[in-house]
Design an enzyme around this catalytic site. Structure first.
Site, PDB file in Angstrom:
ATOM      1  N   SER A 174      -8.482   4.145   2.713  1.00  0.00           N
ATOM      2  CA  SER A 174      -7.218   4.345   1.981  1.00  0.00           C
ATOM      3  C   SER A 174      -6.892   2.727   0.946  1.00  0.00           C
ATOM      4  CB  SER A 174      -6.847   5.560   2.847  1.00  0.00           C
ATOM      5  OG  SER A 174      -5.786   4.419   3.042  1.00  0.00           O
ATOM      6  N   LYS A 188       0.662  -1.116   0.905  1.00  0.00           N
ATOM      7  CA  LYS A 188       0.202  -0.432  -0.255  1.00  0.00           C
ATOM      8  C   LYS A 188       0.803   1.406   0.137  1.00  0.00           C
ATOM      9  CE  LYS A 188      -3.269   2.755   2.951  1.00  0.00           C
ATOM     10  NZ  LYS A 188      -4.055   3.121   4.314  1.00  0.00           N
ATOM     11  N   SER A 246     -10.146   1.599   6.593  1.00  0.00           N
ATOM     12  CA  SER A 246      -9.011   1.885   5.259  1.00  0.00           C
ATOM     13  C   SER A 246      -8.675   0.302   4.602  1.00  0.00           C
ATOM     14  CB  SER A 246      -8.159   2.623   5.732  1.00  0.00           C
ATOM     15  OG  SER A 246      -8.430   4.453   6.162  1.00  0.00           O
TER      16      SER A 246
END
Length: 350
Positions: free
Chosen positions: A104, A47, A128
């Site tokens: 996210s 990520k 997220s």
């Protein structure tokens, strides 16, 4: 590795799940990997631009896995309620290109859902990992807060992983935990169901899809739900206070929710909710007064491990996730419960 890089080259221009792909480096590293390692040459994604330095990525690499690229996160200047800016523009949901994949951990979820990689790291400070897992129809795990090292000084964010199914998360836990001894859960699981945790404005169709999944699990003998409906205090102000460096302002709500959750898990194995109160929104965001985090961020405050498993689809073809929450420190048991839950669900796209 060749197949993974080919899939990224072919699919990512349309999805924009990656910000950077390390093709030559990944091929070279795969060729140098000790074949005796447990994950020798297995591709995975990380990520964001700093994901390769995360604790989880380092442990996966030590086990022989090879990082193939960095996945998208919200771009500069975007409101926190909108997600995902990759190398080819906004990250698109693999199920509906006009919708966001959530965030996210946007690119990680989209890359896994599209089959570009079979595992991607994430982090979860308000949902997220679980939100994009729900909206992309994959499995997403938020670990118990503090279980793994995190750069987030507020203590809200914890490491997580996205995989096509819960079974795929087993290898992640084996790599990142010093002790990992899965035990099959005793059925039926003692479950508590809530469509809204007592405060969220959940989309009726989203709630109906998640509740139908729970009913299928009851029919299959996987869960036995209690008649009670849990009610938590809305964590919005408490979460915002902690995030803003003023934890004392949210202390009372946090303590009361901890008390209620402790009482709940004294008599239950798992709390079940929709992973989000809404379905995937457009790329311009859901609007300032809509909080996709409404059903997730209470557990960033409380520290409980939580996961999202695919539950079904709304009538417009958007995936819905079923959130599973268990007692603190029961991450391995949570994944095993999720494997069992997925086995009791059959999700068909309308």
């Amino acid at each position: 590795m060749d197949a993974t890089l080919e899939a990224i080259e072919r699919l990512d221009p349309g999805l924009s799940a990656f910000t950077d792909v390390w093709g030559e480096e990944a091929l070279a590293q795969a060729g140098r990997t000790d074949p005796e390692l447990p994950l020798a040459g297995r591709p995975f994604a990380v990520k964001g631009p700093t994901g390769i330095r995360s604790y989880a990525a380092r442990r996966l690499t030590a086990a022989g896995a090879v990082a193939v690229g960095a996945t998208s996160v919200p771009g500069p200047g975007t409101y926190w309620q909108t997600w995902g800016l990759g190398a080819h523009g906004p990250t698109r949901n693999p199920w509906r290109a006009d919708r966001t994949p959530g965030g996210s951990s946007a690119g990680s979820a989209a890359a896994v859902a599209a089959g570009m990689v079979g595992l991607a790291t994430g982090s979860d400070g308000a949902g997220s990992v679980r939100i994009p897992a729900a909206w992309c129809g994959v499995f997403g795990l938020k670990t118990t807060n503090g279980l793994l090292p995190s750069p987030d000084r507020t203590g809200l964010a914890s490491a997580g992983v996205l995989t096509p199914s819960a079974a795929g998360a087993r290898v992640y836990l084996r790599c990142v935990l010093d002790v990992c001894e899965p035990v099959a859960p005793e059925l039926p699981l003692r479950a508590v169901w809530s469509p809204d945790l007592g405060f969220a404005d959940t989309d009726p169709e989203v709630a109906a899809v998640a509740q139908a999944a729970v009913e299928r699990l009851e029919s299959a003998g996987v869960v036995r739900t209690a008649d009670t409906r849990p009610v938590l205090a809305d964590p919005f102000d408490a979460w915002s206070a902690v995030r803003g460096g003023r934890p004392s302002r949210g202390a009372a709500v946090r303590a009361e929710n901890d008390r209620r959750l402790d009482a709940l898990f004294d008599g239950a194995d798992v709390l079940l909710t929709p992973a989000t109160p809404n379905r995937p929104h457009g790329h311009d965001g859901p609007g300032r007064d809509v909080y996709s985090t409404a059903l997730t961020w209470a557990f960033n405050l409380s520290g409980h491990p939580a996961a999202s498993v695919p539950a079904g689809f709304t009538s417009d073809g958007c995936p819905v996730g079923l959130q599973l929450v268990t007692a603190r420190g029961t991450d391995v048991s949570l994944v095993e419960m999720a494997v069992t839950v997925e086995g009791g669900l059959i999700t068909v796209r309308p």
